[in-house]
Structures are given as C-alpha cells and as structure tokens.
Scaffold this motif. Structure first.
Motif, PDB file in Angstrom:
ATOM      1  N   VAL A   7      12.627  43.246  48.959  1.00  0.00           N
ATOM      2  CA  VAL A   7      12.733  41.777  48.971  1.00  0.00           C
ATOM      3  C   VAL A   7      11.514  41.166  49.642  1.00  0.00           C
ATOM      4  O   VAL A   7      10.935  40.193  49.134  1.00  0.00           O
ATOM      5  CB  VAL A   7      14.039  41.335  49.676  1.00  0.00           C
ATOM      6  N   ASN A  11       8.982  38.850  47.497  1.00  0.00           N
ATOM      7  CA  ASN A  11       8.893  37.449  47.926  1.00  0.00           C
ATOM      8  C   ASN A  11       7.482  37.091  48.392  1.00  0.00           C
ATOM      9  O   ASN A  11       6.989  35.997  48.095  1.00  0.00           O
ATOM     10  CB  ASN A  11       9.898  37.153  49.029  1.00  0.00           C
ATOM     11  N   LEU A  71      10.598  37.609  40.687  1.00  0.00           N
ATOM     12  CA  LEU A  71      11.791  37.137  41.395  1.00  0.00           C
ATOM     13  C   LEU A  71      13.056  37.371  40.581  1.00  0.00           C
ATOM     14  O   LEU A  71      14.146  37.528  41.147  1.00  0.00           O
ATOM     15  CB  LEU A  71      11.631  35.660  41.762  1.00  0.00           C
ATOM     16  N   THR A  72      12.949  37.415  39.257  1.00  0.00           N
ATOM     17  CA  THR A  72      14.104  37.717  38.411  1.00  0.00           C
ATOM     18  C   THR A  72      14.458  39.198  38.479  1.00  0.00           C
ATOM     19  O   THR A  72      15.635  39.552  38.524  1.00  0.00           O
ATOM     20  CB  THR A  72      13.818  37.298  36.949  1.00  0.00           C
ATOM     21  N   LYS A  74      13.912  41.153  40.937  1.00  0.00           N
ATOM     22  CA  LYS A  74      14.258  41.546  42.303  1.00  0.00           C
ATOM     23  C   LYS A  74      15.739  41.927  42.424  1.00  0.00           C
ATOM     24  O   LYS A  74      16.071  42.950  43.035  1.00  0.00           O
ATOM     25  CB  LYS A  74      13.918  40.398  43.259  1.00  0.00           C
ATOM     26  N   TYR A  75      16.614  41.169  41.800  1.00  0.00           N
ATOM     27  CA  TYR A  75      18.054  41.417  41.962  1.00  0.00           C
ATOM     28  C   TYR A  75      18.534  42.667  41.221  1.00  0.00           C
ATOM     29  O   TYR A  75      19.289  43.451  41.796  1.00  0.00           O
ATOM     30  CB  TYR A  75      18.836  40.164  41.568  1.00  0.00           C
ATOM     31  N   ALA A  95      19.225  33.302  38.621  1.00  0.00           N
ATOM     32  CA  ALA A  95      18.925  33.704  40.000  1.00  0.00           C
ATOM     33  C   ALA A  95      17.414  33.731  40.230  1.00  0.00           C
ATOM     34  O   ALA A  95      16.935  33.336  41.300  1.00  0.00           O
ATOM     35  CB  ALA A  95      19.541  35.061  40.302  1.00  0.00           C
ATOM     36  N   SER A  99      15.501  31.435  42.844  1.00  0.00           N
ATOM     37  CA  SER A  99      14.653  32.095  43.829  1.00  0.00           C
ATOM     38  C   SER A  99      13.223  31.567  43.776  1.00  0.00           C
ATOM     39  O   SER A  99      12.553  31.451  44.810  1.00  0.00           O
ATOM     40  CB  SER A  99      14.674  33.608  43.592  1.00  0.00           C
ATOM     41  N   LYS A 102      13.278  28.261  45.575  1.00  0.00           N
ATOM     42  CA  LYS A 102      13.436  28.510  47.008  1.00  0.00           C
ATOM     43  C   LYS A 102      12.139  29.060  47.615  1.00  0.00           C
ATOM     44  O   LYS A 102      11.749  28.664  48.715  1.00  0.00           O
ATOM     45  CB  LYS A 102      14.580  29.505  47.204  1.00  0.00           C
ATOM     46  N   THR A 103      11.454  29.927  46.896  1.00  0.00           N
ATOM     47  CA  THR A 103      10.183  30.485  47.372  1.00  0.00           C
ATOM     48  C   THR A 103       9.116  29.407  47.455  1.00  0.00           C
ATOM     49  O   THR A 103       8.322  29.375  48.397  1.00  0.00           O
ATOM     50  CB  THR A 103       9.730  31.641  46.457  1.00  0.00           C
ATOM     51  N   TRP A 181      21.729  30.477  45.780  1.00  0.00           N
ATOM     52  CA  TRP A 181      20.781  30.009  46.790  1.00  0.00           C
ATOM     53  C   TRP A 181      20.847  30.887  48.034  1.00  0.00           C
ATOM     54  O   TRP A 181      19.847  31.053  48.742  1.00  0.00           O
ATOM     55  CB  TRP A 181      21.074  28.561  47.134  1.00  0.00           C
TER      56      TRP A 181
END
Length: 184
Positions: A7, A11, A71-72, A74-75, A95, A99, A102-103, A181
């Motif tokens: 993460v 990020n 970021l997609t 990542k999950y 997501a 993300s 949010k980043t 979030w």
C-alpha cells in the motif's frame, strides 16, 4: 506487514505520478531538482504510453491512467497477499477511482503543509520554495485575496487544510463511497 508495504509503495508512486500531472498543469520549473526527480522516476513508465495515449489539454493522461491502474490493482493485490485468491470486479474500478481522489487530496495536503513549514524556515529563498509556491499559488491565491495575511501570518494554507478535512469527512460519511473511502 507485506500488505502495508504494498500500500505504501503504490500510494507513494501514484502520488508522484499525480505530482507530475500537477506540475505540468501549473507549468512549474522543470529544471528544479524535485521536478527532475519526479520526471526521472516516472519517465520509464510514462514514455511508452505517451506514444499511444495523447495528453488531454494540460492533463497528462498517461500519468493519470497509470496512477488509476495502480490504485485499482492495489486492492486485488492486497487480497492475493492476504487470502491467496484474487477477485476482479467493477467494485475494484470504483475503489480505484475513490483511491485516486483520496490520493490527490493527500498530495494537496502534504504540499500545502510542506510549503507552510518551509516558509517559516527558508522564507522563500530556496529552489524547493519556488516550486511549492508555483504548485500551491493557484489554490492559495484566491483565498489570500479574500482573507489577507493578519499580523504577517498567512492563513490560506490553514483554510485549504480545513477544506480538505471537511471534504474527507464528507466522503467518509457517504453511504457506499464511505466504506471505499475508509480503505487504505
């Protein structure tokens, strides 16, 4: 432990890609040492995509696409590390988008905080100060026109941080997006 490292790396690289987009949008000095670092770190990934994906006006669409994809992914990668399985769905795309937003907010927060702290120490004399000023002035300038410095203290950075905090709480309290979030 490995998921936290994953993460953090994803990020951070996504934030560097978004910083590259922001620097191009703000037309910052690309001879600045920080600008050169950002270009050198992102260029190997961006250069091949630029041949296929043209920029959208002042927005570097290749950098934006790579940040979104990272970021997609990542999950599902976190899920693979934790449970050994992987599932891809449209929720991952949502997501990733959440993300990405949010980043971008985190990047704005940290750039404003670093500029504010450096203004106390270097008082705008260093090359980093000039770059941070070029990045944040489009955000802080309009606030400064409404709320001028009081007693020599510029409150525009604090106002931006408060606005980001309010937006963070707003998105965190939305029904479906709020759960996304809260993801790392």
């Amino acid at each position: 432990m490995l998921t936290n490292l994953l993460v953090m790396v994803i990020n951070t690289y996504a934030m560097i890609l978004l910083l590259r987009i922001w620097m191009q949008w703000a037309r910052t000095d690309f001879y600045n040492p920080l600008s050169q670092f950002v270009v050198k770190v992102t260029q190997p990934v961006i250069r091949p995509l630029r041949r296929v994906i043209p920029p959208l006006g002042p927005i570097d669409s290749a950098s934006l696409l790579i940040a979104f994809l990272l970021l997609t992914l990542k999950y599902p990668l976190m899920e693979l590390i934790i449970s050994g399985g992987i599932s891809l769905s449209l929720v991952n795309l949502l997501a990733g988008l959440v993300s990405l937003i949010k980043t971008a907010g985190s990047l704005i927060f940290w750039v404003v905080i670093i500029r504010s702290l450096l203004s106390w120490v270097t008082q705008g004399r260093g090359p980093m100060d000039y770059l941070l000023m070029q990045l944040t002035e489009p955000l802080m300038g309009p606030i400064r026109r409404i709320l001028p410095a009081l007693g020599g203290i510029d409150f525009s950075g604090m106002i931006i941080v408060i606005i980001l905090y309010i937006l963070d709480n707003f998105f965190a309290n939305l029904n479906y997006i709020g759960t996304l979030w809260q993801l790392p």
